[in-house]
Every structure is written in structure tokens, then in C-alpha cells.
Design a protein around this motif. Structure first.
Motif, short mmCIF file in Angstrom:
data_model
loop_
_atom_site.label_atom_id
_atom_site.label_comp_id
_atom_site.label_asym_id
_atom_site.label_seq_id
_atom_site.Cartn_x
_atom_site.Cartn_y
_atom_site.Cartn_z
N LEU A 19 -10.82 -1.90 -6.36
CA LEU A 19 -10.76 -3.24 -6.96
C LEU A 19 -9.35 -3.86 -5.99
O LEU A 19 -9.45 -5.08 -5.67
CB LEU A 19 -10.23 -3.25 -8.28
CG LEU A 19 -11.59 -3.06 -9.21
CD1 LEU A 19 -11.03 -2.91 -10.73
CD2 LEU A 19 -12.41 -4.03 -8.99
N ALA A 20 -8.65 -2.91 -5.60
CA ALA A 20 -7.38 -3.37 -5.02
C ALA A 20 -7.59 -3.50 -3.41
O ALA A 20 -6.69 -4.22 -2.78
CB ALA A 20 -6.29 -2.45 -5.06
N SER A 21 -8.72 -2.95 -2.99
CA SER A 21 -8.97 -3.06 -1.62
C SER A 21 -9.37 -4.54 -1.10
O SER A 21 -10.41 -4.94 -1.59
CB SER A 21 -10.05 -1.91 -1.22
OG SER A 21 -10.45 -2.07 0.17
N PRO A 22 -8.89 -4.86 0.07
CA PRO A 22 -9.50 -6.26 0.55
C PRO A 22 -10.84 -6.28 1.20
O PRO A 22 -11.56 -6.94 1.72
CB PRO A 22 -8.48 -6.61 1.48
CG PRO A 22 -7.76 -5.33 1.97
CD PRO A 22 -7.76 -4.37 0.91
N ALA A 23 -11.17 -4.87 1.58
CA ALA A 23 -12.47 -4.79 2.51
C ALA A 23 -13.50 -4.35 1.68
O ALA A 23 -14.60 -3.93 2.21
CB ALA A 23 -12.03 -3.44 3.73
N ALA A 24 -13.85 -4.68 0.32
CA ALA A 24 -14.99 -4.66 -0.57
C ALA A 24 -15.66 -5.50 0.39
O ALA A 24 -15.69 -6.74 0.47
CB ALA A 24 -14.61 -4.95 -1.75
N GLN A 25 -16.99 -4.87 0.55
CA GLN A 25 -18.10 -5.82 1.18
C GLN A 25 -19.27 -6.05 0.29
O GLN A 25 -19.71 -5.57 -0.58
CB GLN A 25 -18.67 -4.69 2.27
CG GLN A 25 -17.62 -4.59 3.46
CD GLN A 25 -16.96 -5.50 3.95
OE1 GLN A 25 -17.49 -6.52 4.50
NE2 GLN A 25 -15.61 -5.08 4.25
N ALA A 52 1.53 -9.14 -6.50
CA ALA A 52 2.12 -8.21 -7.29
C ALA A 52 1.21 -7.73 -8.51
O ALA A 52 0.61 -8.69 -9.02
CB ALA A 52 3.33 -8.59 -7.69
N HIS A 53 1.18 -6.50 -8.70
CA HIS A 53 0.19 -6.02 -9.79
C HIS A 53 0.62 -4.46 -10.21
O HIS A 53 1.62 -3.92 -9.36
CB HIS A 53 -1.33 -5.74 -9.24
CG HIS A 53 -1.26 -4.91 -8.03
ND1 HIS A 53 -1.17 -5.23 -6.83
CD2 HIS A 53 -1.79 -3.60 -8.23
CE1 HIS A 53 -1.30 -4.39 -6.06
NE2 HIS A 53 -1.95 -3.22 -6.87
N THR A 54 0.30 -4.05 -11.27
CA THR A 54 0.53 -2.90 -11.77
C THR A 54 -0.49 -1.93 -11.47
O THR A 54 -1.78 -2.10 -11.87
CB THR A 54 0.89 -2.95 -13.27
OG1 THR A 54 1.97 -3.85 -13.62
CG2 THR A 54 1.36 -1.60 -13.94
N SER A 55 -0.26 -0.68 -10.82
CA SER A 55 -1.31 0.06 -10.66
C SER A 55 -0.96 1.44 -11.71
O SER A 55 0.17 1.56 -12.26
CB SER A 55 -1.34 0.67 -9.15
OG SER A 55 0.00 1.29 -8.87
N PRO A 75 2.55 3.81 -15.40
CA PRO A 75 2.38 2.41 -14.75
C PRO A 75 3.35 2.55 -13.60
O PRO A 75 4.48 2.78 -13.90
CB PRO A 75 2.50 1.37 -15.66
CG PRO A 75 3.43 2.33 -16.89
CD PRO A 75 3.10 3.59 -16.63
N VAL A 76 2.83 1.75 -12.20
CA VAL A 76 3.91 1.35 -11.28
C VAL A 76 3.62 0.33 -10.88
O VAL A 76 2.58 -0.28 -10.62
CB VAL A 76 3.36 2.57 -10.14
CG1 VAL A 76 4.26 2.33 -8.87
CG2 VAL A 76 3.73 3.83 -10.56
N GLN A 77 4.59 -0.56 -10.80
CA GLN A 77 4.74 -1.96 -10.26
C GLN A 77 4.59 -2.00 -8.93
O GLN A 77 5.51 -1.50 -8.03
CB GLN A 77 5.96 -2.73 -10.75
CG GLN A 77 6.07 -4.20 -10.42
CD GLN A 77 4.91 -4.96 -11.36
OE1 GLN A 77 4.45 -4.50 -12.50
NE2 GLN A 77 4.37 -5.76 -10.81
N GLU A 78 3.63 -2.84 -8.21
CA GLU A 78 3.29 -2.73 -6.79
C GLU A 78 3.70 -4.26 -6.36
O GLU A 78 3.41 -5.14 -6.93
CB GLU A 78 1.87 -2.59 -6.37
CG GLU A 78 1.25 -1.23 -6.81
CD GLU A 78 1.63 0.02 -5.92
OE1 GLU A 78 2.34 -0.22 -5.19
OE2 GLU A 78 1.44 1.22 -6.34
N PRO A 79 4.50 -4.17 -5.08
CA PRO A 79 4.86 -5.45 -4.64
C PRO A 79 3.80 -6.32 -4.21
O PRO A 79 2.78 -5.67 -3.67
CB PRO A 79 5.93 -5.19 -3.80
CG PRO A 79 5.56 -3.90 -3.44
CD PRO A 79 5.21 -3.08 -4.43
#
Length: 199
Positions: free
Chosen positions: A19-25, A110-113, A137-141
Motif C-alpha cells: 500500500l505504501a509502495s508507489p510502484a503498484a501496477q 507523512a503516515h504511521t506504519s 507504531p512508527v511515524q514516517e516522514p
């Protein structure tokens, strides 16, 4: 039970990464003339790769893409011609074009993973070991990721009357560092689809 939990959390983590990957096709799309008997195609003429709508930015990449198109055409298991006139020698003509080759920046806000932390195993009263992972939970910039958009379009025509009998389109978002490898994948997928309808 421990194995099932491990598989579940591994699958969950993999889904979050996708879901976080930009390369989903998106899947390639195709159309075939249902009135045409594709089993009658045994020989095809392959036009040179059409790059009239794009600039690949590198002569070496362009040459490699043209060579890879010819190499990938062997996936059809058909006789492929590209250096001789096709008028009376082939059953169909294949035209492949790269219609889009654009650099793009994908912004991921920014999102939480989540991170799975392995705690120690605790003994059960029946002397079985149970696994209870902790989710942290980890806050991603926010980040900007460069990518390349490639759009491939293929038309197959009946040699006898020039009627379009098959069309195929594939658009992908790729890492700019893997462009040559991605061309190979796209061409291979294209000719596998042609093999599927002609065999």
C-alpha cells in the motif's frame, strides 16, 4: 498456532508495504477480434519499435530497447520476421510503440506504519510455547520518490486486409534505475499474451 500467527503477521506487513509502495501496477489490458481465428497465425512481421512519440534520453537505452523487442518476440513461439518485406510471407503484422516515457515525482505524505517487535516466548501450562508479537507504531516522514511512467501500446493487424485484430496496452510506474529491466518485462509480457491467443 505459532506458525499461523507468524504467517498472518508476515502477510499483514507485506500488504502494508504494498500500500505504501508507489510502484503498484495496473494489469495490462487487451482486446481481440472474436471473429478472427488466431490459430491461423504462424508467422508474424515485427515492425521496428516506434519511438516517434517519446524520447528515451539515451541512445544506448534506445538500442537496447529495440534489441530487447526482437529478443522478447521469441516468446510467441511463432516465426518472426523483421528484416524482409512481409507482404506475401507472414500472417500478421505487429506494431509496438512506446507512447509515454515521462519522469514523475510521487509524493507520499507523512503516515504511521507498524513495526513488529519479537518478545520472548512464554511457556504455556501444557508446556507448549506461544508467540505474542508486539505492534509498535512508527511515524514516517513525508517523502518524494522519483519514478518513470512507461506506456506501451501494441497493434496486431491481419496481413491480408490490414484489419486490426488485436490490441494490447500496458502502463507502468517504475524505478528510473531499472528502466532497461522493465522494458524487458513489458515486452516479455506482451509477447506471452500474443502466444496465448495464437496457440
Amino acid at each position: 498456532m505459532r506458525r499461523l500467527l507468524s504467517i498472518f503477521f508476515s502477510a499483514f506487513f507485506f500488504a502494508v508495504c504494498l500500500l505504501a509502495s508507489p510502484a503498484a501496477q495496473a494489469e495490462p489490458i487487451s482486446w481481440a477480434d472474436k471473429s478472427f481465428d488466431f490459430k491461423t497465425i504462424h508467422t508474424i512481421y515485427l515492425n521496428d519499435l516506434d519511438l516517434t512519440k517519446v524520447t528515451l534520453g539515451s541512445n544506448v537505452l534506445e538500442l537496447n530497447a529495440r534489441d530487447q523487442l526482437k529478443e522478447s518476440s521469441k516468446k510467441t513461439n511463432l516465426k518472426v520476421m523483421y528484416d524482409v518485406p512481409y507482404t506475401y510471407q507472414t500472417d500478421a503484422v505487429v506494431h509496438v510503440a512506446i507512447e509515454k516515457f515521462d519522469a514523475e515525482i510521487i509524493h507520499i505524505p507523512a503516515h504511521t506504519s507498524v513495526v513488529f517487535v519479537d518478545p520472548p516466548f512464554w511457556p504455556h501450562r501444557h508446556w507448549r510455547w506461544h508467540y505474542y508479537p508486539s505492534v509498535v507504531p512508527v511515524q514516517e516522514p513525508a517523502m518524494d520518490i522519483p519514478c518513470q511512467i512507461i506506456k506501451l501500446h501494441c497493434i496486431v493487424k491481419d496481413r491480408r486486409n490490414e484489419a486490426v485484430i488485436y490490441e494490447y496496452e500496458d502502463t507502468r510506474q517504475i524505478n528510473p534505475d531499472n528502466t532497461q529491466k522493465e522494458f524487458k518485462k513489458m515486452f516479455n509480457d506482451l509477447f506471452k499474451s500474443i502466444k496465448k491467443i495464437t496457440h
